[in-house]
Motif scaffolding. Structure first.
Motif, PDB file in Angstrom:
ATOM      1  N   PHE A 433       0.837  -1.201   0.000  1.00  0.00           N
ATOM      2  CA  PHE A 433       0.000   0.000   0.000  1.00  0.00           C
ATOM      3  C   PHE A 433       0.873   1.252   0.000  1.00  0.00           C
ATOM      4  O   PHE A 433       0.615   2.216  -0.707  1.00  0.00           O
ATOM      5  N   LEU A 434       1.944   1.205   0.831  1.00  0.00           N
ATOM      6  CA  LEU A 434       2.865   2.338   0.864  1.00  0.00           C
ATOM      7  C   LEU A 434       3.699   2.373  -0.411  1.00  0.00           C
ATOM      8  O   LEU A 434       3.917   3.417  -1.016  1.00  0.00           O
ATOM      9  N   GLY A 435       4.150   1.167  -0.827  1.00  0.00           N
ATOM     10  CA  GLY A 435       5.040   1.077  -1.978  1.00  0.00           C
ATOM     11  C   GLY A 435       4.393   1.583  -3.256  1.00  0.00           C
ATOM     12  O   GLY A 435       5.050   2.221  -4.079  1.00  0.00           O
ATOM     13  N   VAL A 436       3.110   1.312  -3.425  1.00  0.00           N
ATOM     14  CA  VAL A 436       2.430   1.731  -4.652  1.00  0.00           C
ATOM     15  C   VAL A 436       2.490   3.241  -4.800  1.00  0.00           C
ATOM     16  O   VAL A 436       2.785   3.768  -5.871  1.00  0.00           O
ATOM     17  N   ARG A 437       2.274   3.951  -3.682  1.00  0.00           N
ATOM     18  CA  ARG A 437       2.312   5.409  -3.758  1.00  0.00           C
ATOM     19  C   ARG A 437       3.697   5.898  -4.194  1.00  0.00           C
ATOM     20  O   ARG A 437       3.830   6.778  -5.020  1.00  0.00           O
ATOM     21  N   THR A 438       4.720   5.279  -3.579  1.00  0.00           N
ATOM     22  CA  THR A 438       6.090   5.666  -3.936  1.00  0.00           C
ATOM     23  C   THR A 438       6.342   5.365  -5.409  1.00  0.00           C
ATOM     24  O   THR A 438       6.903   6.187  -6.138  1.00  0.00           O
ATOM     25  N   LEU A 439       5.910   4.187  -5.833  1.00  0.00           N
ATOM     26  CA  LEU A 439       6.116   3.787  -7.225  1.00  0.00           C
ATOM     27  C   LEU A 439       5.462   4.776  -8.174  1.00  0.00           C
ATOM     28  O   LEU A 439       6.071   5.207  -9.151  1.00  0.00           O
ATOM     29  N   VAL A 440       4.215   5.122  -7.879  1.00  0.00           N
ATOM     30  CA  VAL A 440       3.485   6.038  -8.761  1.00  0.00           C
ATOM     31  C   VAL A 440       4.226   7.370  -8.853  1.00  0.00           C
ATOM     32  O   VAL A 440       4.339   7.967  -9.916  1.00  0.00           O
ATOM     33  N   SER A 441       4.774   7.813  -7.714  1.00  0.00           N
ATOM     34  CA  SER A 441       5.472   9.100  -7.755  1.00  0.00           C
ATOM     35  C   SER A 441       6.787   8.996  -8.518  1.00  0.00           C
ATOM     36  O   SER A 441       7.303   9.990  -9.011  1.00  0.00           O
ATOM     37  N   LEU A 442       7.330   7.784  -8.620  1.00  0.00           N
ATOM     38  CA  LEU A 442       8.604   7.613  -9.332  1.00  0.00           C
ATOM     39  C   LEU A 442       8.408   7.427 -10.831  1.00  0.00           C
ATOM     40  O   LEU A 442       9.319   7.646 -11.620  1.00  0.00           O
ATOM     41  N   LEU A 443       7.217   6.980 -11.230  1.00  0.00           N
ATOM     42  CA  LEU A 443       6.993   6.713 -12.654  1.00  0.00           C
ATOM     43  C   LEU A 443       6.964   8.025 -13.430  1.00  0.00           C
ATOM     44  O   LEU A 443       6.582   9.050 -12.889  1.00  0.00           O
ATOM     45  N   PRO A 444       7.368   7.986 -14.703  1.00  0.00           N
ATOM     46  CA  PRO A 444       7.304   9.206 -15.503  1.00  0.00           C
ATOM     47  C   PRO A 444       5.882   9.749 -15.525  1.00  0.00           C
ATOM     48  O   PRO A 444       4.919   8.979 -15.565  1.00  0.00           O
ATOM     49  N   GLY A 445       5.751  11.081 -15.479  1.00  0.00           N
ATOM     50  CA  GLY A 445       4.442  11.706 -15.399  1.00  0.00           C
ATOM     51  C   GLY A 445       3.528  11.391 -16.573  1.00  0.00           C
ATOM     52  O   GLY A 445       2.315  11.486 -16.465  1.00  0.00           O
ATOM     53  N   ASP A 446       4.122  10.998 -17.720  1.00  0.00           N
ATOM     54  CA  ASP A 446       3.266  10.732 -18.880  1.00  0.00           C
ATOM     55  C   ASP A 446       2.919   9.254 -19.001  1.00  0.00           C
ATOM     56  O   ASP A 446       2.423   8.819 -20.026  1.00  0.00           O
ATOM     57  N   THR A 447       3.179   8.467 -17.957  1.00  0.00           N
ATOM     58  CA  THR A 447       2.775   7.061 -17.979  1.00  0.00           C
ATOM     59  C   THR A 447       1.263   7.004 -18.114  1.00  0.00           C
ATOM     60  O   THR A 447       0.559   7.672 -17.369  1.00  0.00           O
ATOM     61  N   PRO A 448       0.762   6.212 -19.083  1.00  0.00           N
ATOM     62  CA  PRO A 448      -0.690   6.171 -19.252  1.00  0.00           C
ATOM     63  C   PRO A 448      -1.384   5.588 -18.021  1.00  0.00           C
ATOM     64  O   PRO A 448      -0.848   4.703 -17.366  1.00  0.00           O
ATOM     65  N   ARG A 449      -2.549   6.094 -17.719  1.00  0.00           N
ATOM     66  CA  ARG A 449      -3.445   5.563 -16.694  1.00  0.00           C
ATOM     67  C   ARG A 449      -2.823   5.496 -15.301  1.00  0.00           C
ATOM     68  O   ARG A 449      -3.112   4.594 -14.519  1.00  0.00           O
ATOM     69  N   LEU A 450      -1.981   6.453 -14.990  1.00  0.00           N
ATOM     70  CA  LEU A 450      -1.367   6.486 -13.658  1.00  0.00           C
ATOM     71  C   LEU A 450      -2.423   6.515 -12.560  1.00  0.00           C
ATOM     72  O   LEU A 450      -2.259   5.938 -11.501  1.00  0.00           O
ATOM     73  N   ASN A 451      -3.535   7.211 -12.862  1.00  0.00           N
ATOM     74  CA  ASN A 451      -4.561   7.377 -11.831  1.00  0.00           C
ATOM     75  C   ASN A 451      -5.384   6.108 -11.619  1.00  0.00           C
ATOM     76  O   ASN A 451      -6.241   6.059 -10.758  1.00  0.00           O
ATOM     77  N   GLN A 452      -5.137   5.083 -12.436  1.00  0.00           N
ATOM     78  CA  GLN A 452      -5.913   3.845 -12.318  1.00  0.00           C
ATOM     79  C   GLN A 452      -5.242   2.839 -11.390  1.00  0.00           C
ATOM     80  O   GLN A 452      -5.741   1.739 -11.206  1.00  0.00           O
ATOM     81  N   ILE A 453      -4.075   3.203 -10.867  1.00  0.00           N
ATOM     82  CA  ILE A 453      -3.299   2.230 -10.107  1.00  0.00           C
ATOM     83  C   ILE A 453      -3.788   2.154  -8.675  1.00  0.00           C
ATOM     84  O   ILE A 453      -3.865   3.156  -7.984  1.00  0.00           O
ATOM     85  N   SER A 454      -4.161   0.953  -8.242  1.00  0.00           N
ATOM     86  CA  SER A 454      -4.562   0.774  -6.851  1.00  0.00           C
ATOM     87  C   SER A 454      -4.391  -0.686  -6.483  1.00  0.00           C
ATOM     88  O   SER A 454      -4.296  -1.546  -7.345  1.00  0.00           O
ATOM     89  N   VAL A 455      -4.349  -0.949  -5.185  1.00  0.00           N
ATOM     90  CA  VAL A 455      -4.285  -2.336  -4.718  1.00  0.00           C
ATOM     91  C   VAL A 455      -5.725  -2.835  -4.655  1.00  0.00           C
ATOM     92  O   VAL A 455      -6.463  -2.501  -3.738  1.00  0.00           O
ATOM     93  N   ASP A 456      -6.146  -3.599  -5.659  1.00  0.00           N
ATOM     94  CA  ASP A 456      -7.539  -4.031  -5.723  1.00  0.00           C
ATOM     95  C   ASP A 456      -7.639  -5.556  -5.710  1.00  0.00           C
ATOM     96  O   ASP A 456      -6.655  -6.243  -5.440  1.00  0.00           O
ATOM     97  N   GLY A 457      -8.825  -6.059  -6.023  1.00  0.00           N
ATOM     98  CA  GLY A 457      -9.077  -7.495  -5.941  1.00  0.00           C
ATOM     99  C   GLY A 457      -8.032  -8.374  -6.601  1.00  0.00           C
ATOM    100  O   GLY A 457      -7.389  -9.183  -5.936  1.00  0.00           O
ATOM    101  N   PRO A 458      -7.817  -8.208  -7.921  1.00  0.00           N
ATOM    102  CA  PRO A 458      -6.831  -9.063  -8.589  1.00  0.00           C
ATOM    103  C   PRO A 458      -5.439  -8.949  -7.959  1.00  0.00           C
ATOM    104  O   PRO A 458      -4.714  -9.935  -7.890  1.00  0.00           O
TER     105      PRO A 458
END
Lengths: 891, 110
Positions: A433-458
């Motif tokens: 949960f913590l790591g995902v936030r860090t990862l998202v902030s590290l990814l290039p800003g133009d990565t598609p669908r950045l806002n879709q990233i979450s820890v969900d069912g799958p």
């Protein structure tokens, strides 16, 4: 709206509850409450609350059952009012197995409490590995795997994926291709100034064919999409707005339909609001969709500005569509009078693939790397389990001699390792949960669908499966090793005091070698990336970025806009601290811009594709001076190069050499053809070549036109300042608005920020790969240290005797360190060999070096061996501290 | 098992069950506690108490009919046993005895 509780959590709680009336009652209660909350608070909040309650209840019941505080089956069957808590478990098939499992679980927890350090070390190691993997998987799920919110998204394809087409191609395919139910088009990148919302804002607009929303099967949240014919030559001015725009700028006004919106000083009627979160195939943001004019008279008819998309017809396949499009290409070429090189590549690919682009390669690379970290962590855990099992050999032997079957003991040991990995997985989930936030902030800003990233069912399911697999995989070998061998061996005092078996130590040695090999691969990968970043940082882009500030302005209206620009440029240029103010249509590296065909005066050509191509840029006087692009020949643009004056161009060195090899370019006339052809213009200057797309690529031909002779609505202002460029943003904004308060200013960035953004992807890979490699090395060294420590402990007796017989401390240290280095050395060699194969996946991201760069490999291998020697040296020092008297007394 | 004294929350839960008559189950009990006594608690705490009271023999349970609102699951109804009723009486009586003479301080009708 579904009122069904989140399945994963429902399943989890069901599995934790004791079967019978309690399970039935609690699950039912939670379902009832969930339904109630859906009505009052909406599905999202209800799901969240349910997940939390189910998780905490599940853990509570699981704990009670493990401690034996709750009977494994409570209550009677439905409708049967018998006394509760009758233990009838033995009657059911599988009841004995369950009872044994619970017994094993109880036993496992008890043994962890006895050895908390061991349990904690294992759980933390696993949490690290599983957490990192879950986080990376969450990113992959959000960016690559989650289907687009279209109807049957896998049937929506991009036709001619690698190039932008003209509207003529769209119409041709629509009329002739049978593989597609419909063919449509969208054209991104129409920056637009919207002036009648709260403040003038530059929005991203896309022009789309009228069938666009229908093609995707997308139902607007409000209103409608476009109707057939609304994309005709004189279509009405209609616009569909994004959900974000509706919410943020228009206050979620339900009466927004029919309202007018002023876009680039033209009034449009709002007819629909797109569904929330609808982005377009990887383009980060879109606010407006307007109809594309499918009109042979419009310049978009034969200019490369639209991406053709289609929906596969029933019964058609991607392969069939590819075949048909390739077959149609020659007909299109003839119909449009194009040359041989026209449409040689006509790939049809799923639109999802188009959106994801080269992010896929990067993410898969990172997934591979993080999987290595998990393997290394798993090997550590395997090694720990093995040591522990060996310590318990005597207990195991005793139980075997009392009649416990080997199978049963193995099962118990595997239960223990599975519980450890499950706990590690739970802790890893928290880390994820913590790591995902860090990862998202590290990814290039133009990565598609950045806002879709979450820890969900799958993602949760993936985490669970990985945890169980790790427990099973790394628990099995130690369990088998610990229960192997003869009983008397185990009871013989010597072996027990020695505490181990040859087989067990060998297995641990194998674990360590594998860990070092995996770490070596990670280290070489990150080493190559670090050198890539260094090389990129050393690249001279061909222009100076220090002190440069850029921002976009959107001023509608032909010649009139040129006057406004001149005035803005003049006022900003007069600001204290600004040494030059100029503008360009496209800023190098930030934007690629347009490509034009260029004909020399009198050059005879049948089709455009026979001509030289060049990037096409329009710039204001002072552009070359502000960015310090060197003038090689002739002159630069001046204020005199305006409408009515002779048409002029400046070319870069590469275009000059292409068009006029060995000849004098100054004074020659050329004709740029972009959409509609320009008139003949005279070459007045030759300038140096700059990096146009990325720092890694160079050598493109560029043609510059004076902005005054080709006015455009959207421009990037370029200021050179003599201090911190970002401190000039405020004064510049005031200057712009003093000329026209309706002009939006956007994409504010300093020159060095633009360069930094351009290396975002290699930097992300470097940081993440480096982190994974660091963790890998650390875990590998801990593993090495562990086994050397263990070996020393095992050989205490032998060492004591050798010291008593006069062996020197130095020779003892050498012997232990040598053993450690042998293990590490084999690992490094295997790792190096594997690296040579695996870093090929990295090749596309490298710059300025080969994937098999020998220097990098040699330095890293030496470094890893040196740290391995250190890890072995610490336990070796311990060996020299052995008191021979103790050993001899024990004998 | 002899019926000793019950805890305060157990006491409240048992009273809530009595008030609900033959329609006492998890959700209803929580609602009743909140509505009548203003007492909110976590779902887990309620289930643990119900399990404990059942194990002590103060409650008995049976399953009702499954229903669609509950995702096809039945309600687990609970009823006080004779021992349960006795435990409430005893606890209530003890409280009353302890409080006698303190009416003014506690501001209740004697």
């Amino acid at each position: 709206m579904s009122s069904r509780p989140p399945r994963v959590f429902e399943w989890f709680l069901g599995a934790c509850l004791p079967p019978g009336s309690t399970r039935e009652g609690v699950l039912g209660d939670l379902a009832e409450i969930h339904r109630r909350r859906v009505m009052s608070h909406g599905a999202g909040r209800a799901d969240l609350k349910y997940s939390g309650e189910a998780f905490s209840l599940g853990i509570r019941y699981l704990w009670l059952r493990i401690r034996g505080a709750v009977p494994d089956q409570t209550g009677p069957d439905a409708g049967d009012p018998a006394p509760s808590s009758s233990p009838s478990r033995a009657k059911k098939p599988g009841g004995r197995l369950l009872a044994e499992l619970l017994q094993d679980l109880r036993f496992a927890f008890r043994s962890f409490l006895q050895r908390p350090a061991f349990a904690l070390a294992t759980i933390l190691t696993l949490a690290l590995g599983i957490g990192a993997n879950t986080a990376v998987f969450a990113v992959i799920q959000g960016v690559l795997l989650r289907p687009f919110p279209f109807e049957e998204p896998d049937r929506v394809v991009a036709i001619w994926a690698d190039r932008f087409a003209g509207n003529r191609e769209v119409v041709f395919l629509r009329e002739n291709a049978t593989s597609f139910e419909t063919v449509g088009a969208w054209s991104p990148g129409w920056g637009s100034a919207v002036t009648d919302i709260e403040r003038p804002t530059q929005l991203e607009a896309a022009r789309v064919s009228a069938n666009f929303f229908d093609l995707l099967g997308l139902r607007p949240a409000l209103g409608r999409g476009f109707l057939p014919g609304e994309d005709g030559p004189d279509g009405p001015g209609l616009v569909v707005i994004s959900h974000d725009l509706w919410q943020n700028e228009l206050g979620s006004d339900p009466g927004v339909l029919g309202r007018s919106l002023t876009v680039d000083r033209v009034s449009y009627e709002i007819i629909g609001v797109a569904p929330p979160g609808f982005g377009l195939f990887g383009v980060p943001r879109h606010d407006l969709w307007m109809p594309l004019p499918l009109d042979p008279g419009d310049w978009t008819w034969n200019a490369g500005v639209v991406q053709t998309i289609g929906r596969l017809a029933d019964g058609s396949t991607l392969a069939a569509a590819n075949l048909e499009t390739a077959g149609l290409a020659p007909r299109m070429r003839d119909a449009f009078g194009e040359g041989e090189s026209y449409a040689t590549e006509t790939a049809v690919i799923p639109v999802q693939e188009l959106a994801v682009g080269d992010t896929r390669t990067m993410l898969l690379l990172l997934l591979g790397a993080v999987a290595f970290v998990l393997l290394i962590a798993g090997a550590n855990v395997g090694s720990l389990l093995l040591a522990r099992a060996t310590d318990r050999r005597r207990e195991i032997a005793l139980r075997m001699s009392l009649g416990a079957g080997r199978r049963r003991l193995v099962r118990q040991l595997i239960t223990e390792s599975s519980v450890l990995s499950a706990l590690g997985g739970a802790a890893g989930l928290g880390a994820a949960f913590l790591g995902v936030r860090t990862l998202v902030s590290l990814l290039p800003g133009d990565t598609p669908r950045l806002n879709q990233i979450s820890v969900d069912g799958p993602v949760l399911l993936g985490c669970l499966l990985v945890s169980l697999a790790v427990g099973l995989f790394f628990g099995l070998a130690p369990a088998l090793a610990a229960t192997r061998g003869s009983l008397e061996n185990s009871f013989r005092g010597g072996d027990v005091r020695g505490g181990g078996t040859k087989g067990g130590t060998r297995l641990r040695g194998t674990f360590v070698t594998a860990q070092i090999a995996l770490a070596m691969i990670l280290v070489t990968g990150s080493g190559l990336m670090v050198r890539t970043i260094q090389n990129l940082a050393a690249v001279d882009p061909g222009f100076r970025t220090e002190g440069v500030l850029t921002f976009k302005l959107q001023i509608p209206g032909g010649v009139e806009s040129a006057i406004t620009y001149d005035e803005i440029r003049r006022r900003i240029g007069a600001l204290p601290g600004v040494t030059a103010a100029t503008s360009t249509l496209h800023f190098p590296i930030k934007e690629i811009g347009w490509t034009a065909h260029v004909a020399r005066e009198g050059e005879i050509f049948t089709t455009r594709s026979d001509l030289a191509t060049s990037l096409y840029r329009s710039v204001d006087p002072g552009f070359f001076e502000a960015l310090e692009i060197p003038l090689l020949q002739g002159r630069l643009f001046t204020e005199e190069d305006r409408v009515g004056a002779p048409e002029v161009v400046v070319v870069n060195r590469i275009l000059a050499e292409t068009l006029f090899p060995g000849e004098e370019p100054i004074g020659r006339k050329i004709q740029p053809l972009l959409g509609n052809p320009d008139s003949l213009a005279t070459v007045v200057g030759v300038v140096g070549a700059v990096h146009t797309r990325t720092l890694a690529t160079t050598g493109e031909a560029v043609l510059y036109r004076p902005a005054a002779q080709v006015p455009m609505a959207g421009r990037t202002l370029v200021l050179r300042t003599d201090g911190d460029p970002l401190s000039m943003v405020g004064p510049a904004r005031d200057a712009v608005w003093s000329v026209d308060p309706d002009v939006p200013m956007s994409e504010i960035a300093s020159g060095s920020q633009i360069l930094r953004v351009s290396v975002a992807q290699p930097r992300t890979i470097t940081i993440l790969l480096g982190t994974f490699a660091g963790v890998g090395i650390l875990l590998g060294l801990v593993g090495l240290y562990g086994i050397m420590n263990y070996v020393v402990g095992q050989r205490t007796r032998e060492i004591g005797i050798r010291i008593a017989l006069g062996a020197s401390a130095r020779s003892l240290v050498r012997s232990v360190v040598g053993r450690g280095l042998a293990l590490a050395g084999v690992g490094v060699l295997i790792g190096l060999a594997a690296s040579r194969l695996l870093v090929r996946f990295l090749e596309g991201f490298l710059f300025g070096l080969e994937a098999t760069d020998p220097l990098t490999f040699a330095v890293l291998a030496t470094g890893l061996l040196a740290t391995a020697a250190m890890a072995a040296w610490i336990p070796a020092r311990r060996a020299t501290g052995v008191d021979p008297a103790n050993t001899l007394r024990e004998e | 098992m002899g019926v000793g004294f019950i805890g305060e929350f157990e006491h409240m839960v048992l009273l809530a069950i009595m008030r609900l008559g033959d329609s006492a189950y998890g959700v209803a009990i929580m609602d009743e506690l909140e509505r009548t006594a203003g007492r909110t608690s976590s779902r887990g705490a309620i289930y643990m108490i119900l399990d404990r009271l059942e194990a002590k023999g103060l409650l008995t349970s049976h399953l009702g009919e499954p229903s669609a609102e509950r995702g096809g699951r039945a309600k687990k109804f609970v009823l006080l046993t004779a021992e349960g009723l006795e435990a409430v009486r005893r606890s209530q009586g003890a409280l009353r005895d302890l409080a006698s003479g303190l009416e003014t301080m506690l501001e209740v009708e004697p």
